[in-house]
Design a protein around this motif. Sequence first.
Motif, PDB file in Angstrom:
ATOM      1  N   ALA A  14     -11.016  -6.549  13.783  1.00 26.04           N
ATOM      2  CA  ALA A  14     -10.441  -6.721  12.454  1.00 26.04           C
ATOM      3  C   ALA A  14     -10.522  -8.166  11.965  1.00 26.04           C
ATOM      4  O   ALA A  14     -10.112  -8.463  10.832  1.00 26.04           O
ATOM      5  CB  ALA A  14      -8.985  -6.256  12.447  1.00 26.04           C
ATOM      6  N   ALA A  15     -11.059  -9.068  12.785  1.00 23.24           N
ATOM      7  CA  ALA A  15     -11.142 -10.476  12.389  1.00 23.24           C
ATOM      8  C   ALA A  15     -12.002 -10.627  11.136  1.00 23.24           C
ATOM      9  O   ALA A  15     -13.036  -9.978  10.988  1.00 23.24           O
ATOM     10  CB  ALA A  15     -11.725 -11.305  13.534  1.00 23.24           C
ATOM     11  N   GLU A  16     -11.560 -11.473  10.226  1.00 21.10           N
ATOM     12  CA  GLU A  16     -12.305 -11.705   8.996  1.00 21.10           C
ATOM     13  C   GLU A  16     -13.487 -12.635   9.269  1.00 21.10           C
ATOM     14  O   GLU A  16     -13.363 -13.613  10.008  1.00 21.10           O
ATOM     15  CB  GLU A  16     -11.397 -12.316   7.930  1.00 21.10           C
ATOM     16  N   ALA A  17     -14.624 -12.301   8.664  1.00 16.74           N
ATOM     17  CA  ALA A  17     -15.828 -13.115   8.853  1.00 16.74           C
ATOM     18  C   ALA A  17     -16.619 -13.136   7.554  1.00 16.74           C
ATOM     19  O   ALA A  17     -16.606 -12.171   6.775  1.00 16.74           O
ATOM     20  CB  ALA A  17     -16.683 -12.556   9.989  1.00 16.74           C
ATOM     21  N   GLU A  18     -17.317 -14.227   7.336  1.00 15.06           N
ATOM     22  CA  GLU A  18     -18.083 -14.401   6.105  1.00 15.06           C
ATOM     23  C   GLU A  18     -19.314 -13.496   6.083  1.00 15.06           C
ATOM     24  O   GLU A  18     -20.028 -13.369   7.081  1.00 15.06           O
ATOM     25  CB  GLU A  18     -18.522 -15.863   5.981  1.00 15.06           C
ATOM     26  N   THR A  19     -19.547 -12.866   4.947  1.00 13.89           N
ATOM     27  CA  THR A  19     -20.762 -12.088   4.737  1.00 13.89           C
ATOM     28  C   THR A  19     -21.801 -12.987   4.088  1.00 13.89           C
ATOM     29  O   THR A  19     -21.540 -13.588   3.042  1.00 13.89           O
ATOM     30  CB  THR A  19     -20.481 -10.866   3.836  1.00 13.89           C
ATOM     31  N   VAL A  20     -22.980 -13.071   4.709  1.00  9.84           N
ATOM     32  CA  VAL A  20     -23.987 -14.039   4.269  1.00  9.84           C
ATOM     33  C   VAL A  20     -25.333 -13.358   4.103  1.00  9.84           C
ATOM     34  O   VAL A  20     -25.740 -12.528   4.929  1.00  9.84           O
ATOM     35  CB  VAL A  20     -24.119 -15.183   5.304  1.00  9.84           C
ATOM     36  N   HIS A  21     -26.055 -13.732   3.041  1.00  6.76           N
ATOM     37  CA  HIS A  21     -27.449 -13.290   2.846  1.00  6.76           C
ATOM     38  C   HIS A  21     -27.595 -11.768   2.866  1.00  6.76           C
ATOM     39  O   HIS A  21     -28.648 -11.259   3.235  1.00  6.76           O
ATOM     40  CB  HIS A  21     -28.371 -13.889   3.918  1.00  6.76           C
ATOM     41  N   LEU A  22     -26.539 -11.056   2.492  1.00  7.70           N
ATOM     42  CA  LEU A  22     -26.623  -9.592   2.488  1.00  7.70           C
ATOM     43  C   LEU A  22     -26.901  -9.162   1.055  1.00  7.70           C
ATOM     44  O   LEU A  22     -26.007  -9.124   0.223  1.00  7.70           O
ATOM     45  CB  LEU A  22     -25.325  -8.976   3.002  1.00  7.70           C
ATOM     46  N   ARG A  23     -28.170  -8.838   0.773  1.00  8.84           N
ATOM     47  CA  ARG A  23     -28.577  -8.547  -0.602  1.00  8.84           C
ATOM     48  C   ARG A  23     -28.073  -7.180  -1.043  1.00  8.84           C
ATOM     49  O   ARG A  23     -27.393  -7.051  -2.050  1.00  8.84           O
ATOM     50  CB  ARG A  23     -30.104  -8.639  -0.709  1.00  8.84           C
ATOM     51  N   LYS A  24     -28.426  -6.117  -0.315  1.00 12.85           N
ATOM     52  CA  LYS A  24     -27.949  -4.772  -0.634  1.00 12.85           C
ATOM     53  C   LYS A  24     -27.427  -4.033   0.586  1.00 12.85           C
ATOM     54  O   LYS A  24     -26.554  -3.192   0.477  1.00 12.85           O
ATOM     55  CB  LYS A  24     -29.070  -3.955  -1.287  1.00 12.85           C
ATOM     56  N   GLY A  25     -27.999  -4.321   1.756  1.00 15.07           N
ATOM     57  CA  GLY A  25     -27.530  -3.672   2.974  1.00 15.07           C
ATOM     58  C   GLY A  25     -27.981  -2.236   3.113  1.00 15.07           C
ATOM     59  O   GLY A  25     -27.375  -1.473   3.866  1.00 15.07           O
ATOM     60  N   LYS A  26     -29.050  -1.846   2.407  1.00 18.87           N
ATOM     61  CA  LYS A  26     -29.555  -0.482   2.528  1.00 18.87           C
ATOM     62  C   LYS A  26     -30.508  -0.372   3.707  1.00 18.87           C
ATOM     63  O   LYS A  26     -31.120  -1.355   4.121  1.00 18.87           O
ATOM     64  CB  LYS A  26     -30.264  -0.064   1.237  1.00 18.87           C
ATOM     65  N   THR A  27     -30.638   0.847   4.233  1.00 21.55           N
ATOM     66  CA  THR A  27     -31.534   1.041   5.377  1.00 21.55           C
ATOM     67  C   THR A  27     -32.946   1.428   4.964  1.00 21.55           C
ATOM     68  O   THR A  27     -33.892   1.169   5.698  1.00 21.55           O
ATOM     69  CB  THR A  27     -30.977   2.130   6.319  1.00 21.55           C
ATOM     70  N   ASP A  28     -33.103   2.076   3.812  1.00 16.73           N
ATOM     71  CA  ASP A  28     -34.442   2.541   3.446  1.00 16.73           C
ATOM     72  C   ASP A  28     -34.751   2.357   1.960  1.00 16.73           C
ATOM     73  O   ASP A  28     -35.365   3.210   1.324  1.00 16.73           O
ATOM     74  CB  ASP A  28     -34.631   4.003   3.847  1.00 16.73           C
ATOM     75  N   GLU A  29     -34.340   1.241   1.413  1.00 16.45           N
ATOM     76  CA  GLU A  29     -34.654   0.906   0.022  1.00 16.45           C
ATOM     77  C   GLU A  29     -36.165   0.887  -0.215  1.00 16.45           C
ATOM     78  O   GLU A  29     -36.642   1.164  -1.314  1.00 16.45           O
ATOM     79  CB  GLU A  29     -34.037  -0.457  -0.301  1.00 16.45           C
ATOM     80  N   TRP A  30     -36.916   0.562   0.843  1.00 17.15           N
ATOM     81  CA  TRP A  30     -38.370   0.480   0.725  1.00 17.15           C
ATOM     82  C   TRP A  30     -38.975   1.794   0.219  1.00 17.15           C
ATOM     83  O   TRP A  30     -40.024   1.783  -0.429  1.00 17.15           O
ATOM     84  CB  TRP A  30     -38.989   0.109   2.080  1.00 17.15           C
ATOM     85  N   ARG A  31     -38.328   2.916   0.511  1.00 21.45           N
ATOM     86  CA  ARG A  31     -38.880   4.210   0.073  1.00 21.45           C
ATOM     87  C   ARG A  31     -39.002   4.286  -1.454  1.00 21.45           C
ATOM     88  O   ARG A  31     -39.916   4.926  -1.983  1.00 21.45           O
ATOM     89  CB  ARG A  31     -38.000   5.357   0.574  1.00 21.45           C
ATOM     90  N   ASP A  32     -38.073   3.667  -2.153  1.00 19.21           N
ATOM     91  CA  ASP A  32     -38.075   3.692  -3.613  1.00 19.21           C
ATOM     92  C   ASP A  32     -38.891   2.560  -4.228  1.00 19.21           C
ATOM     93  O   ASP A  32     -39.355   2.679  -5.361  1.00 19.21           O
ATOM     94  CB  ASP A  32     -36.633   3.611  -4.139  1.00 19.21           C
ATOM     95  N   VAL A  33     -39.044   1.466  -3.488  1.00 17.86           N
ATOM     96  CA  VAL A  33     -39.701   0.282  -4.055  1.00 17.86           C
ATOM     97  C   VAL A  33     -41.198   0.252  -3.752  1.00 17.86           C
ATOM     98  O   VAL A  33     -42.015  -0.089  -4.622  1.00 17.86           O
ATOM     99  CB  VAL A  33     -39.025  -1.008  -3.540  1.00 17.86           C
TER     100      VAL A  33
END
Length: 371
Positions: free
Chosen positions: A327-346
Amino acid sequence: MVEPQRMAVDQAFAQAQACHAAGQLNDAKAAFERILTETPDHPQALTMLASIYYRLGRDSQADAYLDRAINVYRAVLIEAPNMQRLRAGYVNLLLARDRVAEAESEIRSLLMPLVPMRADPAEFERMRRQGQEKKLPPILVNTLPKTASESIWNKLARGLGVAQCHVSIGLFPDCCAVPSRVDQLAEGGASAKEHLPATPHNLATLAAAGIQRLIMHVRDPRQATLSWAHFVSDDVGKRPLGPLWRKIVPPADVLKYPLREQLDWHIADYLPRVIRYIDEWLAVADDPNNGLEIAFLTFEAFKRDPGDYYSRALDTLGIDGEAFEIAAEAETVHLRKGKTDEWRDVFKPIQRDRAWDKIPREMAERLGWLP
Protein backbone atom coordinates in the motif's frame (compact mmCIF):
# COMPACT_ATOMS: atom_id res chain seq x y z
CA MET A 1 40.54 31.72 -8.70
CA VAL A 2 38.87 30.94 -12.03
CA GLU A 3 40.61 32.59 -14.98
CA PRO A 4 38.48 35.36 -16.61
CA GLN A 5 38.69 33.71 -20.04
CA ARG A 6 37.56 30.38 -18.58
CA MET A 7 34.70 32.09 -16.78
CA ALA A 8 33.58 33.78 -20.01
CA VAL A 9 33.65 30.45 -21.87
CA ASP A 10 31.68 28.74 -19.11
CA GLN A 11 29.05 31.49 -19.20
CA ALA A 12 28.82 31.28 -22.98
CA PHE A 13 28.43 27.52 -22.77
CA ALA A 14 25.62 27.82 -20.21
CA GLN A 15 23.81 30.29 -22.46
CA ALA A 16 24.25 28.02 -25.48
CA GLN A 17 22.88 25.09 -23.46
CA ALA A 18 19.82 27.14 -22.54
CA CYS A 19 19.15 27.84 -26.23
CA HIS A 20 19.62 24.16 -27.03
CA ALA A 21 17.23 23.05 -24.28
CA ALA A 22 14.63 25.54 -25.53
CA GLY A 23 14.79 24.05 -29.02
CA GLN A 24 16.45 27.12 -30.54
CA LEU A 25 18.82 24.96 -32.56
CA ASN A 26 20.22 27.55 -34.94
CA ASP A 27 20.98 29.99 -32.11
CA ALA A 28 22.52 27.20 -30.05
CA LYS A 29 24.61 26.00 -33.00
CA ALA A 30 25.97 29.51 -33.59
CA ALA A 31 26.75 29.90 -29.88
CA PHE A 32 28.61 26.59 -29.62
CA GLU A 33 30.56 27.39 -32.79
CA ARG A 34 31.61 30.75 -31.29
CA ILE A 35 32.92 28.89 -28.25
CA LEU A 36 35.06 26.72 -30.54
CA THR A 37 36.65 29.82 -32.07
CA GLU A 38 37.90 30.69 -28.58
CA THR A 39 38.49 27.13 -27.32
CA PRO A 40 38.83 24.75 -30.30
CA ASP A 41 39.15 21.69 -28.08
CA HIS A 42 36.08 22.23 -25.91
CA PRO A 43 34.73 18.64 -25.67
CA GLN A 44 31.25 19.55 -24.43
CA ALA A 45 30.73 22.15 -27.18
CA LEU A 46 31.86 19.59 -29.76
CA THR A 47 29.42 17.07 -28.30
CA MET A 48 26.50 19.50 -28.35
CA LEU A 49 27.24 20.44 -31.95
CA ALA A 50 27.18 16.76 -32.90
CA SER A 51 23.74 16.44 -31.30
CA ILE A 52 22.42 19.54 -33.07
CA TYR A 53 23.71 18.45 -36.48
CA TYR A 54 22.03 15.05 -36.04
CA ARG A 55 18.75 16.82 -35.30
CA LEU A 56 19.23 18.96 -38.40
CA GLY A 57 19.77 15.85 -40.50
CA ARG A 58 23.43 16.60 -41.26
CA ASP A 59 24.77 13.29 -40.06
CA SER A 60 28.24 13.38 -41.64
CA GLN A 61 29.06 16.67 -39.91
CA ALA A 62 27.60 15.31 -36.68
CA ASP A 63 29.80 12.21 -36.92
CA ALA A 64 32.86 14.41 -37.42
CA TYR A 65 32.08 16.54 -34.35
CA LEU A 66 31.39 13.45 -32.24
CA ASP A 67 34.65 11.77 -33.25
CA ARG A 68 36.54 14.98 -32.57
CA ALA A 69 34.98 15.23 -29.10
CA ILE A 70 36.05 11.65 -28.38
CA ASN A 71 39.62 12.41 -29.44
CA VAL A 72 39.71 15.50 -27.22
CA TYR A 73 38.42 13.57 -24.23
CA ARG A 74 41.05 10.89 -24.79
CA ALA A 75 43.88 13.45 -25.02
CA VAL A 76 42.79 15.23 -21.85
CA LEU A 77 42.52 11.98 -19.91
CA ILE A 78 46.03 10.95 -20.92
CA GLU A 79 47.28 14.10 -19.19
CA ALA A 80 44.79 13.97 -16.29
CA PRO A 81 43.67 10.35 -15.77
CA ASN A 82 41.95 11.06 -12.45
CA MET A 83 39.29 13.37 -13.87
CA GLN A 84 36.39 10.99 -13.27
CA ARG A 85 33.59 13.17 -14.67
CA LEU A 86 35.48 13.60 -17.91
CA ARG A 87 36.10 9.85 -18.09
CA ALA A 88 32.37 9.25 -17.61
CA GLY A 89 31.62 11.62 -20.49
CA TYR A 90 34.21 9.88 -22.62
CA VAL A 91 32.71 6.44 -21.91
CA ASN A 92 29.24 7.73 -22.74
CA LEU A 93 30.36 9.02 -26.14
CA LEU A 94 32.18 5.79 -26.93
CA LEU A 95 28.99 3.87 -26.24
CA ALA A 96 26.96 6.26 -28.39
CA ARG A 97 29.44 5.76 -31.22
CA ASP A 98 29.13 1.96 -30.82
CA ARG A 99 32.74 1.62 -29.66
CA VAL A 100 31.64 -0.68 -26.86
CA ALA A 101 34.90 -2.58 -26.29
CA GLU A 102 36.78 0.71 -25.75
CA ALA A 103 34.07 1.93 -23.39
CA GLU A 104 34.23 -1.27 -21.34
CA SER A 105 38.00 -0.95 -21.08
CA GLU A 106 37.74 2.63 -19.81
CA ILE A 107 34.88 1.95 -17.42
CA ARG A 108 36.93 -0.48 -15.34
CA SER A 109 38.94 2.42 -13.94
CA LEU A 110 35.95 4.73 -13.50
CA LEU A 111 35.31 5.50 -9.84
CA MET A 112 31.81 6.87 -9.33
CA PRO A 113 29.38 7.03 -6.41
CA LEU A 114 25.86 5.70 -6.69
CA VAL A 115 23.47 8.19 -8.29
CA PRO A 116 20.52 8.83 -5.92
CA MET A 117 17.06 8.71 -7.47
CA ARG A 118 13.85 10.08 -5.98
CA ALA A 119 15.80 11.46 -2.99
CA ASP A 120 18.50 13.98 -2.15
CA PRO A 121 21.89 12.57 -1.09
CA ALA A 122 21.14 12.76 2.64
CA GLU A 123 17.78 11.00 2.29
CA PHE A 124 19.35 8.44 -0.03
CA GLU A 125 21.97 7.51 2.58
CA ARG A 126 19.34 7.37 5.33
CA MET A 127 17.18 4.96 3.35
CA ARG A 128 20.20 2.92 2.32
CA ARG A 129 21.25 2.46 5.95
CA GLN A 130 17.67 1.59 6.83
CA GLY A 131 17.62 -1.12 4.17
CA GLN A 132 20.96 -2.47 5.34
CA GLU A 133 19.73 -2.61 8.93
CA LYS A 134 16.80 -4.72 7.68
CA LYS A 135 19.42 -6.93 6.02
CA LEU A 136 17.76 -6.47 2.63
CA PRO A 137 19.89 -7.73 -0.26
CA PRO A 138 20.91 -5.66 -3.29
CA ILE A 139 17.92 -5.33 -5.60
CA LEU A 140 18.51 -5.17 -9.35
CA VAL A 141 15.50 -4.62 -11.61
CA ASN A 142 16.67 -5.00 -15.19
CA THR A 143 14.18 -3.94 -17.80
CA LEU A 144 13.27 -3.38 -21.38
CA PRO A 145 12.57 0.34 -22.00
CA LYS A 146 8.98 1.56 -22.09
CA THR A 147 7.51 -1.23 -19.98
CA ALA A 148 6.13 0.85 -17.06
CA SER A 149 9.23 -0.35 -15.22
CA GLU A 150 9.94 3.03 -13.60
CA SER A 151 6.61 3.05 -11.78
CA ILE A 152 6.86 -0.63 -10.84
CA TRP A 153 10.39 -0.09 -9.53
CA ASN A 154 9.27 2.93 -7.49
CA LYS A 155 6.55 0.85 -5.86
CA LEU A 156 8.93 -2.02 -5.07
CA ALA A 157 11.51 0.32 -3.53
CA ARG A 158 8.98 2.32 -1.53
CA GLY A 159 7.24 -0.81 -0.33
CA LEU A 160 10.55 -2.15 0.97
CA GLY A 161 11.84 1.21 2.21
CA VAL A 162 15.12 1.08 0.30
CA ALA A 163 17.12 3.71 -1.58
CA GLN A 164 16.96 3.97 -5.37
CA CYS A 165 19.91 4.46 -7.69
CA HIS A 166 21.45 3.76 -11.09
CA VAL A 167 24.67 1.82 -11.66
CA SER A 168 25.24 2.09 -15.41
CA ILE A 169 26.27 4.53 -18.13
CA GLY A 170 24.75 4.79 -21.59
CA LEU A 171 21.40 4.18 -23.20
CA PHE A 172 19.63 1.02 -24.32
CA PRO A 173 20.78 -1.24 -25.91
CA ASP A 174 24.35 -0.41 -24.84
CA CYS A 175 24.03 0.33 -21.12
CA CYS A 176 27.31 -0.53 -19.44
CA ALA A 177 27.60 -1.44 -15.75
CA VAL A 178 30.09 0.68 -13.80
CA PRO A 179 31.99 -1.82 -11.60
CA SER A 180 32.58 0.67 -8.77
CA ARG A 181 28.87 1.41 -8.59
CA VAL A 182 27.82 -2.23 -8.77
CA ASP A 183 30.19 -2.99 -5.88
CA GLN A 184 28.41 -0.34 -3.81
CA LEU A 185 24.98 -1.70 -4.77
CA ALA A 186 26.11 -5.14 -3.59
CA GLU A 187 26.46 -3.77 -0.05
CA GLY A 188 22.66 -3.88 0.19
CA GLY A 189 19.99 -1.42 1.19
CA ALA A 190 19.45 -0.07 -2.31
CA SER A 191 17.64 -0.91 -5.52
CA ALA A 192 18.82 -0.14 -9.05
CA LYS A 193 16.76 -0.12 -12.24
CA GLU A 194 18.75 -0.63 -15.42
CA HIS A 195 18.52 -1.57 -19.09
CA LEU A 196 21.65 -3.73 -19.02
CA PRO A 197 22.19 -6.04 -22.00
CA ALA A 198 23.54 -9.52 -21.30
CA THR A 199 27.09 -8.71 -22.38
CA PRO A 200 30.12 -10.55 -21.00
CA HIS A 201 31.22 -7.31 -19.31
CA ASN A 202 27.89 -6.77 -17.54
CA LEU A 203 27.57 -10.41 -16.47
CA ALA A 204 31.16 -10.48 -15.20
CA THR A 205 30.63 -7.21 -13.29
CA LEU A 206 27.56 -8.57 -11.52
CA ALA A 207 29.35 -11.82 -10.71
CA ALA A 208 32.44 -10.03 -9.37
CA ALA A 209 30.24 -7.98 -7.02
CA GLY A 210 28.45 -11.09 -5.78
CA ILE A 211 25.03 -10.17 -7.18
CA GLN A 212 23.25 -13.47 -7.79
CA ARG A 213 19.59 -12.52 -8.28
CA LEU A 214 17.78 -10.13 -10.56
CA ILE A 215 14.36 -9.31 -11.89
CA MET A 216 14.06 -9.21 -15.69
CA HIS A 217 11.01 -7.11 -16.61
CA VAL A 218 9.80 -7.17 -20.22
CA ARG A 219 6.74 -6.41 -22.34
CA ASP A 220 5.27 -7.46 -25.67
CA PRO A 221 7.93 -6.10 -28.07
CA ARG A 222 5.26 -4.62 -30.34
CA GLN A 223 3.80 -2.49 -27.55
CA ALA A 224 7.26 -1.58 -26.24
CA THR A 225 8.19 -0.46 -29.77
CA LEU A 226 5.05 1.67 -30.12
CA SER A 227 5.65 3.27 -26.72
CA TRP A 228 9.27 3.93 -27.65
CA ALA A 229 8.19 5.59 -30.91
CA HIS A 230 6.06 8.03 -28.91
CA PHE A 231 8.80 8.57 -26.33
CA VAL A 232 11.63 9.18 -28.78
CA SER A 233 9.53 11.63 -30.79
CA ASP A 234 8.27 13.56 -27.75
CA ASP A 235 11.25 13.27 -25.39
CA VAL A 236 14.51 11.43 -26.09
CA GLY A 237 14.97 12.76 -29.61
CA LYS A 238 14.82 16.31 -28.25
CA ARG A 239 17.15 15.85 -25.29
CA PRO A 240 20.59 17.47 -25.53
CA LEU A 241 22.39 14.12 -25.85
CA GLY A 242 19.55 11.91 -27.10
CA PRO A 243 20.23 12.30 -30.85
CA LEU A 244 23.76 10.91 -30.39
CA TRP A 245 22.24 7.42 -29.97
CA ARG A 246 21.76 6.55 -33.62
CA LYS A 247 20.67 2.96 -32.93
CA ILE A 248 17.45 4.04 -31.22
CA VAL A 249 16.79 7.60 -32.42
CA PRO A 250 15.53 7.74 -36.01
CA PRO A 251 17.16 10.03 -38.59
CA ALA A 252 15.86 13.59 -38.72
CA ASP A 253 13.91 13.01 -41.93
CA VAL A 254 12.04 10.07 -40.33
CA LEU A 255 11.07 12.16 -37.29
CA LYS A 256 9.32 14.60 -39.64
CA TYR A 257 6.78 11.93 -40.64
CA PRO A 258 3.48 11.29 -38.84
CA LEU A 259 3.89 8.67 -36.12
CA ARG A 260 2.32 5.82 -38.11
CA GLU A 261 4.93 6.35 -40.84
CA GLN A 262 7.74 6.60 -38.28
CA LEU A 263 6.71 3.15 -37.10
CA ASP A 264 8.12 1.59 -40.28
CA TRP A 265 11.62 2.64 -39.11
CA HIS A 266 11.01 1.43 -35.57
CA ILE A 267 9.70 -1.96 -36.69
CA ALA A 268 12.65 -2.41 -39.06
CA ASP A 269 15.42 -1.02 -36.81
CA TYR A 270 14.34 -0.77 -33.18
CA LEU A 271 12.17 -3.87 -32.77
CA PRO A 272 14.98 -6.31 -33.73
CA ARG A 273 17.15 -4.77 -30.98
CA VAL A 274 14.35 -5.40 -28.50
CA ILE A 275 14.07 -9.02 -29.64
CA ARG A 276 17.84 -9.56 -29.42
CA TYR A 277 17.94 -8.02 -25.93
CA ILE A 278 15.21 -10.33 -24.62
CA ASP A 279 16.59 -13.38 -26.39
CA GLU A 280 20.09 -12.94 -24.96
CA TRP A 281 18.72 -12.66 -21.41
CA LEU A 282 16.56 -15.75 -21.93
CA ALA A 283 19.72 -17.62 -22.93
CA VAL A 284 21.42 -16.48 -19.72
CA ALA A 285 18.41 -17.53 -17.65
CA ASP A 286 18.45 -20.99 -19.26
CA ASP A 287 22.17 -21.52 -18.65
CA PRO A 288 22.60 -23.58 -15.43
CA ASN A 289 26.13 -22.22 -15.06
CA ASN A 290 25.29 -18.52 -15.27
CA GLY A 291 25.44 -17.92 -11.51
CA LEU A 292 22.26 -15.81 -11.62
CA GLU A 293 18.74 -16.56 -10.49
CA ILE A 294 16.55 -14.60 -12.91
CA ALA A 295 12.79 -14.08 -12.79
CA PHE A 296 11.31 -13.09 -16.13
CA LEU A 297 8.29 -10.94 -15.29
CA THR A 298 6.07 -9.19 -17.81
CA PHE A 299 4.07 -6.00 -17.87
CA GLU A 300 1.09 -8.06 -18.99
CA ALA A 301 1.35 -10.20 -15.84
CA PHE A 302 1.60 -7.05 -13.74
CA LYS A 303 -1.59 -5.68 -15.28
CA ARG A 304 -3.43 -8.94 -14.57
CA ASP A 305 -2.37 -9.28 -10.93
CA PRO A 306 0.02 -6.73 -9.36
CA GLY A 307 0.08 -8.59 -6.06
CA ASP A 308 1.22 -11.83 -7.67
CA TYR A 309 3.81 -9.91 -9.71
CA TYR A 310 5.41 -8.42 -6.60
CA SER A 311 5.18 -11.75 -4.78
CA ARG A 312 7.15 -13.48 -7.54
CA ALA A 313 9.70 -10.65 -7.61
CA LEU A 314 10.28 -10.83 -3.86
CA ASP A 315 10.55 -14.61 -3.95
CA THR A 316 13.28 -14.41 -6.59
CA LEU A 317 15.13 -11.78 -4.60
CA GLY A 318 14.96 -13.91 -1.47
CA ILE A 319 12.95 -11.30 0.44
CA ASP A 320 10.16 -12.21 2.85
CA GLY A 321 6.85 -10.87 1.58
CA GLU A 322 6.14 -9.48 5.05
CA ALA A 323 8.88 -6.89 4.44
CA PHE A 324 6.93 -5.36 1.53
CA GLU A 325 4.20 -2.78 2.11
CA ILE A 326 2.11 -2.99 -1.06
CA ALA A 327 0.00 0.00 0.00
CA ALA A 328 3.04 2.31 0.06
CA GLU A 329 2.62 5.37 -2.14
CA ALA A 330 5.01 5.65 -5.08
CA GLU A 331 5.41 8.05 -7.97
CA THR A 332 4.04 7.04 -11.36
CA VAL A 333 6.54 7.97 -14.06
CA HIS A 334 6.62 7.84 -17.87
CA LEU A 335 3.34 5.90 -17.98
CA ARG A 336 1.70 7.12 -21.19
CA LYS A 337 -1.38 4.86 -21.36
CA GLY A 338 -0.45 1.57 -19.71
CA LYS A 339 -2.25 -0.55 -22.30
CA THR A 340 -1.07 -4.04 -23.19
CA ASP A 341 -2.04 -4.17 -26.86
CA GLU A 342 -2.56 -0.63 -28.14
CA TRP A 343 -0.38 -1.64 -31.09
CA ARG A 344 -3.30 -3.65 -32.52
CA ASP A 345 -5.20 -0.42 -33.21
CA VAL A 346 -2.24 1.76 -34.20
CA PHE A 347 -0.12 -0.50 -36.43
CA LYS A 348 -1.26 -0.82 -40.04
CA PRO A 349 -2.04 -4.43 -41.05
CA ILE A 350 1.27 -4.73 -42.91
CA GLN A 351 3.11 -3.33 -39.87
CA ARG A 352 1.41 -5.88 -37.60
CA ASP A 353 2.53 -8.67 -39.92
CA ARG A 354 6.11 -7.39 -40.15
CA ALA A 355 6.36 -7.03 -36.37
CA TRP A 356 4.95 -10.50 -35.67
CA ASP A 357 7.32 -12.06 -38.22
CA LYS A 358 10.29 -10.73 -36.23
CA ILE A 359 9.26 -12.27 -32.89
CA PRO A 360 10.51 -15.86 -32.41
CA ARG A 361 7.53 -18.15 -31.81
CA GLU A 362 9.21 -19.87 -28.87
CA MET A 363 9.75 -16.50 -27.18
CA ALA A 364 6.16 -15.44 -27.80
CA GLU A 365 4.75 -18.67 -26.39
CA ARG A 366 7.05 -18.63 -23.38
CA LEU A 367 6.17 -15.05 -22.41
CA GLY A 368 2.51 -15.15 -23.40
CA TRP A 369 2.46 -12.82 -26.41
CA LEU A 370 -0.23 -13.56 -28.97
CA PRO A 371 -0.38 -12.95 -32.75
